[in-house]
Design a protein around this motif. Structure first.
Motif, PDB file in Angstrom:
ATOM      1  N   ALA A  84      38.365  46.033  45.654  1.00  0.00           N
ATOM      2  CA  ALA A  84      39.036  47.328  45.571  1.00  0.00           C
ATOM      3  C   ALA A  84      38.497  48.293  46.631  1.00  0.00           C
ATOM      4  CB  ALA A  84      38.842  47.926  44.171  1.00  0.00           C
ATOM      5  N   ALA A  85      37.174  48.259  46.849  1.00  0.00           N
ATOM      6  CA  ALA A  85      36.577  49.148  47.849  1.00  0.00           C
ATOM      7  C   ALA A  85      37.069  48.789  49.254  1.00  0.00           C
ATOM      8  CB  ALA A  85      35.052  49.058  47.782  1.00  0.00           C
ATOM      9  N   SER A  86      37.183  47.478  49.528  1.00  0.00           N
ATOM     10  CA  SER A  86      37.668  47.050  50.843  1.00  0.00           C
ATOM     11  C   SER A  86      39.114  47.464  51.046  1.00  0.00           C
ATOM     12  CB  SER A  86      37.534  45.525  50.975  1.00  0.00           C
ATOM     13  OG  SER A  86      36.177  45.128  50.899  1.00  0.00           O
ATOM     14  N   ALA A  87      39.928  47.309  50.013  1.00  0.00           N
ATOM     15  CA  ALA A  87      41.332  47.705  50.119  1.00  0.00           C
ATOM     16  C   ALA A  87      41.459  49.203  50.358  1.00  0.00           C
ATOM     17  CB  ALA A  87      42.078  47.302  48.847  1.00  0.00           C
ATOM     18  N   GLU A  88      40.618  49.993  49.689  1.00  0.00           N
ATOM     19  CA  GLU A  88      40.644  51.441  49.881  1.00  0.00           C
ATOM     20  C   GLU A  88      40.197  51.806  51.296  1.00  0.00           C
ATOM     21  OE1 GLU A  88      41.055  55.509  49.231  1.00  0.00           O
ATOM     22  OE2 GLU A  88      41.884  53.758  48.202  1.00  0.00           O
ATOM     23  N   ALA A  89      39.201  51.090  51.802  1.00  0.00           N
ATOM     24  CA  ALA A  89      38.743  51.343  53.173  1.00  0.00           C
ATOM     25  C   ALA A  89      39.832  51.031  54.182  1.00  0.00           C
ATOM     26  CB  ALA A  89      37.494  50.510  53.458  1.00  0.00           C
ATOM     27  N   VAL A  90      40.570  49.936  53.955  1.00  0.00           N
ATOM     28  CA  VAL A  90      41.682  49.587  54.834  1.00  0.00           C
ATOM     29  C   VAL A  90      42.751  50.675  54.792  1.00  0.00           C
ATOM     30  CG1 VAL A  90      43.582  47.963  55.182  1.00  0.00           C
ATOM     31  CG2 VAL A  90      41.286  47.108  54.720  1.00  0.00           C
ATOM     32  N   LEU A 130      46.599  44.098  43.735  1.00  0.00           N
ATOM     33  CA  LEU A 130      45.592  45.149  43.726  1.00  0.00           C
ATOM     34  C   LEU A 130      45.693  46.056  42.507  1.00  0.00           C
ATOM     35  CD1 LEU A 130      45.436  46.160  47.494  1.00  0.00           C
ATOM     36  CD2 LEU A 130      43.657  45.041  46.147  1.00  0.00           C
ATOM     37  N   HIS A 131      46.919  46.297  42.032  1.00  0.00           N
ATOM     38  CA  HIS A 131      47.029  47.175  40.866  1.00  0.00           C
ATOM     39  C   HIS A 131      46.423  46.519  39.634  1.00  0.00           C
ATOM     40  CE1 HIS A 131      50.713  44.782  40.045  1.00  0.00           C
ATOM     41  NE2 HIS A 131      50.496  45.112  38.783  1.00  0.00           N
ATOM     42  N   GLN A 132      46.481  45.176  39.550  1.00  0.00           N
ATOM     43  CA  GLN A 132      45.846  44.475  38.432  1.00  0.00           C
ATOM     44  C   GLN A 132      44.332  44.650  38.482  1.00  0.00           C
ATOM     45  OE1 GLN A 132      47.178  40.470  39.053  1.00  0.00           O
ATOM     46  NE2 GLN A 132      49.300  40.882  38.419  1.00  0.00           N
ATOM     47  N   VAL A 133      43.780  44.535  39.683  1.00  0.00           N
ATOM     48  CA  VAL A 133      42.342  44.743  39.867  1.00  0.00           C
ATOM     49  C   VAL A 133      41.968  46.164  39.478  1.00  0.00           C
ATOM     50  CG1 VAL A 133      40.466  44.803  41.561  1.00  0.00           C
ATOM     51  CG2 VAL A 133      42.202  42.996  41.690  1.00  0.00           C
TER      52      VAL A 133
END
Length: 313
Positions: free
Chosen positions: A72-78, A3-6
């Motif tokens: 990235a948006a999905s990861a932030e929502a999680v 995720l940090h790469q994204v």
């Protein structure tokens, strides 16, 4: 892909400047550059043109940008959801209901729980009793309310909530509408509207029609569809007494031995309860369901005594 790469790539894509992107991500520029390069290696192509005075996305970079933004948006929502859950701001509760169990039965318990758990988020799912047992064991639902159910696994806690009778639901213009009760002979001579995958029909057939099947007419997977057909005079419905009904319909009890069933609450034994599930089980088990059934019976009796009907020939 990490995720940090994204996140590093998205920062470069928005600023088109590695120095500002590194500041935005709070990392050094070499660390950001290395992260973007690893992402390019994993995706198999260059994502960004790196020039002294000009930084631009490649065609591949433009192609994957929307997908990586969604990632990235999905990861932030999680992440936010997990934080809300840990702070008890979100309390999910998934309840399974058998086809013959009306959602109206759980509304008051849910309202009571919501007063002490503001973040309560309820999801109701419908399925036959055996399917709901499987969903419980798989963790897809937290609790279930069912009628008659066979061979409950040892891993399932099973509590009896209340007993209720079956009644005949029909239009006030039906030829049987003025009867104080309806006999088995009456049922043989009328058309029954059947709810698909409901436990009522097998129960009635076993009790009333052990040798010959009843005169079944139309069927549907939804109570409301059947009620509209009953209101139009297409037949009668055999239903649990608690089932909400259209105001244009009335109910009449079955004659003779009382045909009834137990409504039961199921949950997985030994599994740690969430605060929402723990509250639901306690409120449901401690609830005086006799009041609910008695209220329904009183309303039905009042309806029978006050309505004027014009029976069909």
């Amino acid at each position: 892909m990490e995720l940090h790469q994204v996140r590093y790539f998205l920062a470069v894509a928005s600023t088109l400047n590695f120095t500002r992107a590194a500041e935005q991500c709070n990392v050094t520029q070499p660390a950001l550059t290395k992260g973007v390069q690893k992402l390019e290696q994993e995706l198999g192509g260059q994502l960004i043109y790196r020039e002294r005075q000009l930084t631009q996305l490649t065609d591949l970079g433009k192609e994957v940008l929307p997908m990586l933004e969604r990632t990235a948006a999905s990861a932030e929502a999680v992440r936010r959801r997990a934080q809300e859950f840990q702070r008890k701001e979100v309390a999910p509760l998934k309840i399974g209901l058998a086809p013959s169990i009306s959602a109206s039965l759980v509304l008051d318990p849910i309202a009571e729980i919501a007063n002490c758990i503001p973040g309560l988020h309820v999801e109701l799912r419908e399925g036959v009793a055996e399917e709901l047992v499987d969903l419980l064991l798989e963790g897809e639902i937290n609790a279930a309310m069912v009628g008659d159910v066979r061979d409950v696994p040892a891993r399932i806690d099973d509590w009896s909530l209340f007993e209720e009778r079956y009644v005949v639901v029909l239009a006030p213009t039906h030829r049987l509408a003025n009867r104080p009760s309806i006999s088995i002979d009456d049922l043989r001579e009328t058309v029954l509207l059947e709810r698909v995958e409901c436990d009522v029909a097998p129960k009635i057939q076993q009790s009333y029609f052990p040798e010959e099947p009843p005169n079944r007419g139309h069927c549907s997977g939804h109570d409301l569809h059947l009620q509209h057909m009953a209101a139009a005079g297409f037949g009668v419905i055999l239903a649990p007494e608690h089932m909400p009904r259209l105001p244009t319909l009335k109910t009449i009890p079955l004659e003779g031995d009382r045909v009834s069933r137990e409504v039961r609450l199921l949950a997985v034994q030994g599994r740690r309860y969430s605060p929402a599930l723990d509250a639901f089980v306690k409120v449901t088990r401690l609830r005086d369901w006799s009041v609910v059934v008695r209220t329904v019976s009183t309303a039905l009796g009042h309806s029978r005594s006050t309505r004027q009907t014009n029976p069909l020939p």
